[in-house]
Design a protein around this motif. Structure first.
Motif, PDB file in Angstrom:
ATOM      1  N   PHE A  15       0.826  -1.204   0.000  1.00 46.52           N
ATOM      2  CA  PHE A  15       0.000   0.000   0.000  1.00 46.52           C
ATOM      3  C   PHE A  15       0.862   1.258   0.000  1.00 46.52           C
ATOM      4  CE2 PHE A  15      -1.820   3.467   2.477  1.00 46.52           C
ATOM      5  CZ  PHE A  15      -2.912   3.780   1.690  1.00 46.52           C
ATOM      6  N   LEU A  16       1.848   1.301   0.861  1.00 48.96           N
ATOM      7  CA  LEU A  16       2.660   2.506   0.996  1.00 48.96           C
ATOM      8  C   LEU A  16       3.512   2.775  -0.244  1.00 48.96           C
ATOM      9  CD1 LEU A  16       3.697   2.156   4.712  1.00 48.96           C
ATOM     10  CD2 LEU A  16       2.027   3.739   3.729  1.00 48.96           C
ATOM     11  N   SER A  17       3.980   1.759  -0.910  1.00 50.26           N
ATOM     12  CA  SER A  17       4.788   1.982  -2.110  1.00 50.26           C
ATOM     13  C   SER A  17       3.933   2.560  -3.230  1.00 50.26           C
ATOM     14  CB  SER A  17       5.468   0.700  -2.570  1.00 50.26           C
ATOM     15  OG  SER A  17       4.512  -0.253  -2.949  1.00 50.26           O
ATOM     16  N   SER A  18       2.715   2.074  -3.388  1.00 50.50           N
ATOM     17  CA  SER A  18       1.846   2.646  -4.425  1.00 50.50           C
ATOM     18  C   SER A  18       1.351   4.026  -4.007  1.00 50.50           C
ATOM     19  CB  SER A  18       0.673   1.722  -4.719  1.00 50.50           C
ATOM     20  OG  SER A  18      -0.113   1.568  -3.564  1.00 50.50           O
ATOM     21  N   HIS A  19       1.089   4.214  -2.733  1.00 49.90           N
ATOM     22  CA  HIS A  19       0.620   5.509  -2.242  1.00 49.90           C
ATOM     23  C   HIS A  19       1.678   6.588  -2.435  1.00 49.90           C
ATOM     24  CE1 HIS A  19      -0.367   8.600   0.782  1.00 49.90           C
ATOM     25  NE2 HIS A  19      -1.593   8.342   0.375  1.00 49.90           N
TER      26      HIS A  19
ATOM     27  N   MET B 205       3.874   6.896  -4.832  1.00 47.35           N
ATOM     28  CA  MET B 205       3.889   7.346  -6.226  1.00 47.35           C
ATOM     29  C   MET B 205       2.722   8.269  -6.514  1.00 47.35           C
ATOM     30  SD  MET B 205       5.096   4.013  -8.362  1.00 47.35           S
ATOM     31  CE  MET B 205       3.945   2.881  -7.607  1.00 47.35           C
ATOM     32  N   ILE B 206       1.562   7.913  -6.025  1.00 48.19           N
ATOM     33  CA  ILE B 206       0.370   8.727  -6.251  1.00 48.19           C
ATOM     34  C   ILE B 206       0.495  10.054  -5.518  1.00 48.19           C
ATOM     35  CG2 ILE B 206      -2.108   8.869  -5.816  1.00 48.19           C
ATOM     36  CD1 ILE B 206      -2.101   5.765  -6.102  1.00 48.19           C
ATOM     37  N   TYR B 207       0.959  10.021  -4.285  1.00 45.18           N
ATOM     38  CA  TYR B 207       1.057  11.229  -3.473  1.00 45.18           C
ATOM     39  C   TYR B 207       1.993  12.252  -4.109  1.00 45.18           C
ATOM     40  CZ  TYR B 207       1.645  14.295   0.510  1.00 45.18           C
ATOM     41  OH  TYR B 207       1.678  15.404   1.320  1.00 45.18           O
ATOM     42  N   ARG B 208       3.172  11.805  -4.534  1.00 45.78           N
ATOM     43  CA  ARG B 208       4.116  12.727  -5.154  1.00 45.78           C
ATOM     44  C   ARG B 208       3.565  13.327  -6.436  1.00 45.78           C
ATOM     45  NH1 ARG B 208       8.476   9.152  -5.944  1.00 45.78           N
ATOM     46  NH2 ARG B 208       8.163   8.027  -4.036  1.00 45.78           N
ATOM     47  N   HIS B 209       2.817  12.521  -7.177  1.00 46.99           N
ATOM     48  CA  HIS B 209       2.274  12.976  -8.453  1.00 46.99           C
ATOM     49  C   HIS B 209       1.149  13.986  -8.258  1.00 46.99           C
ATOM     50  CE1 HIS B 209       1.400  12.801 -12.683  1.00 46.99           C
ATOM     51  NE2 HIS B 209       0.139  12.582 -12.406  1.00 46.99           N
ATOM     52  N   SER B 210       0.330  13.794  -7.243  1.00 48.30           N
ATOM     53  CA  SER B 210      -0.843  14.643  -7.078  1.00 48.30           C
ATOM     54  C   SER B 210      -0.634  15.800  -6.113  1.00 48.30           C
ATOM     55  CB  SER B 210      -2.031  13.806  -6.613  1.00 48.30           C
ATOM     56  OG  SER B 210      -1.769  13.270  -5.341  1.00 48.30           O
ATOM     57  N   ARG B 211       0.512  15.886  -5.474  1.00 44.18           N
ATOM     58  CA  ARG B 211       0.784  16.967  -4.533  1.00 44.18           C
ATOM     59  C   ARG B 211       2.063  17.719  -4.905  1.00 44.18           C
ATOM     60  NH1 ARG B 211      -3.428  17.957  -1.004  1.00 44.18           N
ATOM     61  NH2 ARG B 211      -4.280  15.985  -0.318  1.00 44.18           N
ATOM     62  N   PRO B 212       1.968  18.636  -5.861  1.00 43.50           N
ATOM     63  CA  PRO B 212       3.178  19.398  -6.196  1.00 43.50           C
ATOM     64  C   PRO B 212       3.595  20.287  -5.024  1.00 43.50           C
ATOM     65  CG  PRO B 212       1.269  20.248  -7.369  1.00 43.50           C
ATOM     66  CD  PRO B 212       0.822  19.031  -6.638  1.00 43.50           C
ATOM     67  N   ARG B 213       4.820  20.677  -4.993  1.00 42.16           N
ATOM     68  CA  ARG B 213       5.337  21.500  -3.897  1.00 42.16           C
ATOM     69  C   ARG B 213       4.727  22.896  -3.971  1.00 42.16           C
ATOM     70  NH1 ARG B 213      11.687  19.995  -4.101  1.00 42.16           N
ATOM     71  NH2 ARG B 213      11.457  17.813  -3.601  1.00 42.16           N
ATOM     72  N   ARG B 214       3.727  23.133  -3.183  1.00 42.38           N
ATOM     73  CA  ARG B 214       2.956  24.369  -3.237  1.00 42.38           C
ATOM     74  C   ARG B 214       3.805  25.598  -2.933  1.00 42.38           C
ATOM     75  NH1 ARG B 214       0.973  28.271  -4.592  1.00 42.38           N
ATOM     76  NH2 ARG B 214      -0.964  29.183  -3.928  1.00 42.38           N
ATOM     77  N   HIS B 215       4.727  25.499  -2.027  1.00 42.19           N
ATOM     78  CA  HIS B 215       5.518  26.664  -1.630  1.00 42.19           C
ATOM     79  C   HIS B 215       6.520  27.105  -2.707  1.00 42.19           C
ATOM     80  CE1 HIS B 215       8.042  23.255  -0.579  1.00 42.19           C
ATOM     81  NE2 HIS B 215       9.077  24.065  -0.562  1.00 42.19           N
ATOM     82  N   LEU B 216       6.719  26.293  -3.731  1.00 47.21           N
ATOM     83  CA  LEU B 216       7.674  26.632  -4.783  1.00 47.21           C
ATOM     84  C   LEU B 216       7.003  27.121  -6.063  1.00 47.21           C
ATOM     85  CD1 LEU B 216      10.115  23.619  -4.416  1.00 47.21           C
ATOM     86  CD2 LEU B 216      10.371  25.919  -3.492  1.00 47.21           C
ATOM     87  N   THR B 217       5.676  27.190  -6.087  1.00 45.50           N
ATOM     88  CA  THR B 217       4.971  27.550  -7.313  1.00 45.50           C
ATOM     89  C   THR B 217       3.987  28.686  -7.068  1.00 45.50           C
ATOM     90  OG1 THR B 217       3.206  25.967  -6.888  1.00 45.50           O
ATOM     91  CG2 THR B 217       5.064  25.179  -8.171  1.00 45.50           C
ATOM     92  N   THR B 218       3.608  29.332  -8.158  1.00 44.58           N
ATOM     93  CA  THR B 218       2.552  30.341  -8.070  1.00 44.58           C
ATOM     94  C   THR B 218       1.206  29.619  -8.052  1.00 44.58           C
ATOM     95  OG1 THR B 218       2.315  30.549 -10.457  1.00 44.58           O
ATOM     96  CG2 THR B 218       3.948  31.967  -9.401  1.00 44.58           C
ATOM     97  N   ALA B 219       0.153  30.354  -7.756  1.00 47.18           N
ATOM     98  CA  ALA B 219      -1.180  29.752  -7.700  1.00 47.18           C
ATOM     99  C   ALA B 219      -1.582  29.190  -9.060  1.00 47.18           C
ATOM    100  CB  ALA B 219      -2.195  30.783  -7.222  1.00 47.18           C
ATOM    101  N   ASP B 220      -1.287  29.906 -10.126  1.00 44.75           N
ATOM    102  CA  ASP B 220      -1.644  29.416 -11.466  1.00 44.75           C
ATOM    103  C   ASP B 220      -0.880  28.136 -11.819  1.00 44.75           C
ATOM    104  OD1 ASP B 220      -3.498  31.383 -12.000  1.00 44.75           O
ATOM    105  OD2 ASP B 220      -2.029  32.712 -12.942  1.00 44.75           O
ATOM    106  N   GLN B 221       0.401  28.092 -11.496  1.00 45.42           N
ATOM    107  CA  GLN B 221       1.191  26.895 -11.765  1.00 45.42           C
ATOM    108  C   GLN B 221       0.674  25.710 -10.954  1.00 45.42           C
ATOM    109  OE1 GLN B 221       5.020  28.398 -10.650  1.00 45.42           O
ATOM    110  NE2 GLN B 221       5.618  28.852 -12.767  1.00 45.42           N
TER     111      GLN B 221
END
Length: 57
Positions: A13-17, A19-35
């Motif tokens: 479960f954790l290995s698949s999670h 991959m999904i987590y990294r893909h769906s949660r970009p680093r918010r503090h490094l991007t603008t709202a539009d990005q």
């Protein structure tokens, strides 16, 4: 290992999670709202495509 019957089940479960987590949660503090919005929309689009492929298979 809360609520997992075995360590193998938790690992699977954790290995698949991860991959999904990294893909769906970009680093918010490094991007603008539009990005951030664009990255989230793209992630959900890819997710929907993958789910459709798995359902069809």
């Amino acid at each position: 290992m809360q609520r997992f019957k075995s360590s193998q089940q938790a690992l699977r479960f954790l290995s698949s999670h991860a991959m999904i987590y990294r893909h769906s949660r970009p680093r918010r503090h490094l991007t603008t709202a539009d990005q951030y919005r664009h990255a989230r929309a793209k992630a959900f689009q890819i997710w929907r495509q993958e789910i459709c492929v798995q359902i069809a298979a």
